[in-house]
Design a protein around this motif. Structure first.
Motif, PDB file in Angstrom:
ATOM      1  N   ILE A 122       0.842  -1.201   0.000  1.00 35.92           N
ATOM      2  CA  ILE A 122       0.000   0.000   0.000  1.00 35.92           C
ATOM      3  C   ILE A 122       0.872   1.245   0.000  1.00 35.92           C
ATOM      4  CG2 ILE A 122      -1.649   1.338   1.369  1.00 35.92           C
ATOM      5  CD1 ILE A 122      -2.862  -1.382   2.235  1.00 35.92           C
ATOM      6  N   ALA A 123       1.887   1.273   0.841  1.00 38.52           N
ATOM      7  CA  ALA A 123       2.782   2.433   0.896  1.00 38.52           C
ATOM      8  C   ALA A 123       3.443   2.670  -0.452  1.00 38.52           C
ATOM      9  CB  ALA A 123       3.823   2.238   1.995  1.00 38.52           C
TER      10      ALA A 123
ATOM     11  N   ILE B 105       0.060   5.917   6.356  1.00 42.04           N
ATOM     12  CA  ILE B 105       0.204   6.859   5.241  1.00 42.04           C
ATOM     13  C   ILE B 105      -0.379   8.221   5.620  1.00 42.04           C
ATOM     14  CG2 ILE B 105      -0.604   7.344   2.881  1.00 42.04           C
ATOM     15  CD1 ILE B 105      -0.353   4.248   2.437  1.00 42.04           C
ATOM     16  N   ARG B 106      -1.500   8.200   6.330  1.00 38.98           N
ATOM     17  CA  ARG B 106      -2.084   9.467   6.803  1.00 38.98           C
ATOM     18  C   ARG B 106      -1.145  10.146   7.800  1.00 38.98           C
ATOM     19  NH1 ARG B 106      -7.620   8.951   9.675  1.00 38.98           N
ATOM     20  NH2 ARG B 106      -6.241   8.171  11.284  1.00 38.98           N
ATOM     21  N   ALA B 107      -0.524   9.370   8.686  1.00 44.15           N
ATOM     22  CA  ALA B 107       0.422   9.931   9.659  1.00 44.15           C
ATOM     23  C   ALA B 107       1.632  10.560   8.954  1.00 44.15           C
ATOM     24  CB  ALA B 107       0.870   8.856  10.644  1.00 44.15           C
ATOM     25  N   GLU B 108       1.976  10.026   7.791  1.00 42.30           N
ATOM     26  CA  GLU B 108       3.081  10.570   6.994  1.00 42.30           C
ATOM     27  C   GLU B 108       2.638  11.757   6.142  1.00 42.30           C
ATOM     28  OE1 GLU B 108       4.259   7.123   4.788  1.00 42.30           O
ATOM     29  OE2 GLU B 108       5.241   6.195   6.516  1.00 42.30           O
ATOM     30  N   ARG B 109       1.375  12.139   6.274  1.00 38.02           N
ATOM     31  CA  ARG B 109       0.770  13.269   5.555  1.00 38.02           C
ATOM     32  C   ARG B 109       0.761  13.082   4.047  1.00 38.02           C
ATOM     33  NH1 ARG B 109       2.244  18.658   8.963  1.00 38.02           N
ATOM     34  NH2 ARG B 109       0.954  18.078  10.724  1.00 38.02           N
ATOM     35  N   LYS B 110       0.595  11.829   3.617  1.00 40.22           N
ATOM     36  CA  LYS B 110       0.471  11.550   2.190  1.00 40.22           C
ATOM     37  C   LYS B 110      -0.985  11.424   1.778  1.00 40.22           C
ATOM     38  CE  LYS B 110       5.005   9.519   1.987  1.00 40.22           C
ATOM     39  NZ  LYS B 110       5.756   8.277   2.032  1.00 40.22           N
ATOM     40  N   THR B 111      -1.871  11.438   2.760  1.00 40.34           N
ATOM     41  CA  THR B 111      -3.306  11.535   2.519  1.00 40.34           C
ATOM     42  C   THR B 111      -3.926  12.303   3.671  1.00 40.34           C
ATOM     43  OG1 THR B 111      -5.328  10.336   1.928  1.00 40.34           O
ATOM     44  CG2 THR B 111      -3.967   9.360   3.651  1.00 40.34           C
ATOM     45  N   ARG B 112      -5.027  12.963   3.395  1.00 44.15           N
ATOM     46  CA  ARG B 112      -5.725  13.699   4.453  1.00 44.15           C
ATOM     47  C   ARG B 112      -6.766  12.826   5.124  1.00 44.15           C
ATOM     48  NH1 ARG B 112      -8.044  18.892   2.051  1.00 44.15           N
ATOM     49  NH2 ARG B 112      -8.609  19.217   4.211  1.00 44.15           N
ATOM     50  N   PHE B 113      -7.455  11.996   4.331  1.00 44.87           N
ATOM     51  CA  PHE B 113      -8.549  11.199   4.866  1.00 44.87           C
ATOM     52  C   PHE B 113      -8.470   9.767   4.349  1.00 44.87           C
ATOM     53  CE2 PHE B 113     -10.102  15.580   4.353  1.00 44.87           C
ATOM     54  CZ  PHE B 113     -10.363  15.884   5.676  1.00 44.87           C
ATOM     55  N   ILE B 114      -9.028   8.865   5.133  1.00 49.02           N
ATOM     56  CA  ILE B 114      -9.121   7.461   4.753  1.00 49.02           C
ATOM     57  C   ILE B 114     -10.589   7.136   4.515  1.00 49.02           C
ATOM     58  CG2 ILE B 114      -8.828   5.077   5.555  1.00 49.02           C
ATOM     59  CD1 ILE B 114      -6.444   6.135   7.221  1.00 49.02           C
TER      60      ILE B 114
ATOM     61  N   LEU C 191       1.746  14.764  -7.245  1.00 49.29           N
ATOM     62  CA  LEU C 191       1.222  15.357  -6.022  1.00 49.29           C
ATOM     63  C   LEU C 191       2.076  14.949  -4.831  1.00 49.29           C
ATOM     64  CD1 LEU C 191      -2.575  14.526  -6.514  1.00 49.29           C
ATOM     65  CD2 LEU C 191      -1.478  16.752  -6.806  1.00 49.29           C
ATOM     66  N   HIS C 192       1.936  15.711  -3.750  1.00 53.51           N
ATOM     67  CA  HIS C 192       2.609  15.362  -2.499  1.00 53.51           C
ATOM     68  C   HIS C 192       1.684  14.571  -1.589  1.00 53.51           C
ATOM     69  CE1 HIS C 192       6.044  17.773  -3.576  1.00 53.51           C
ATOM     70  NE2 HIS C 192       5.240  18.782  -3.842  1.00 53.51           N
TER      71      HIS C 192
END
Length: 157
Positions: free
Chosen positions: A9-10, A54-63, A24-25
């Protein structure tokens, strides 16, 4: 949690995957799509935790999680902590022909929600639904008479 799911996933999101292709970032919503086709225990115990990382790494805002049968959502959401999932996306369950998503509201409390396809995935259009549409043949035929009215209403806005 097995490293293979988390790493896959990562990888798909970050350095070798979607973010590079999209230039995108981060992405706004990272969905675990069509949950009914996977192992629900694996989604709860491996996939969502990997997405949280991935959210903790700020690569997504929401799950988010998405799918058609509503019962699968209850199983998954009742096993997650509040805040794990921000968006629950289903289709064909909230419109003039079907409001069964309302039964899911208690389970969605503090977990997020969304309903997609207000035209019932083609059921309420002049072309009608695809062959795979979950509505009964009788419902599909009866809704054909509504489609001109709906089209007129939408176009007149």
């Amino acid at each position: 949690m097995t490293d293979s799911i988390s790493e896959r996933i990562a990888s798909q999101v970050a350095s070798t995957g979607s973010l590079i292709r999209l230039r995108l970032h981060f992405v706004d919503i990272l969905h675990c799509q069509d949950i009914e086709f996977g192992s629900l225990d694996q989604i709860v115990n491996e996939t969502i935790p990997a997405m949280r990382k991935i959210r903790a790494e700020r690569k997504t805002r929401f799950i988010g999680v998405s799918g058609l049968p509503l019962g699968f959502f209850k199983y998954v959401l009742n096993r997650l902590t509040i805040g794990s999932v921000a968006v629950v996306l289903s289709y064909c369950h909230y419109g003039v022909n079907d409001s069964t998503v309302l039964d899911l509201i208690p389970c969605l409390k503090n977990k997020g929600e969304a309903s997609a396809f207000p035209l019932a995935t083609g059921l309420l259009t002049e072309n009608g639904p695809s062959d795979w549409h979950p509505a009964s043949p009788e419902l599909q035929v009866s809704h054909l008479s509504l489609s001109p009215l709906i089209s007129h209403t939408l176009l007149s806005r």
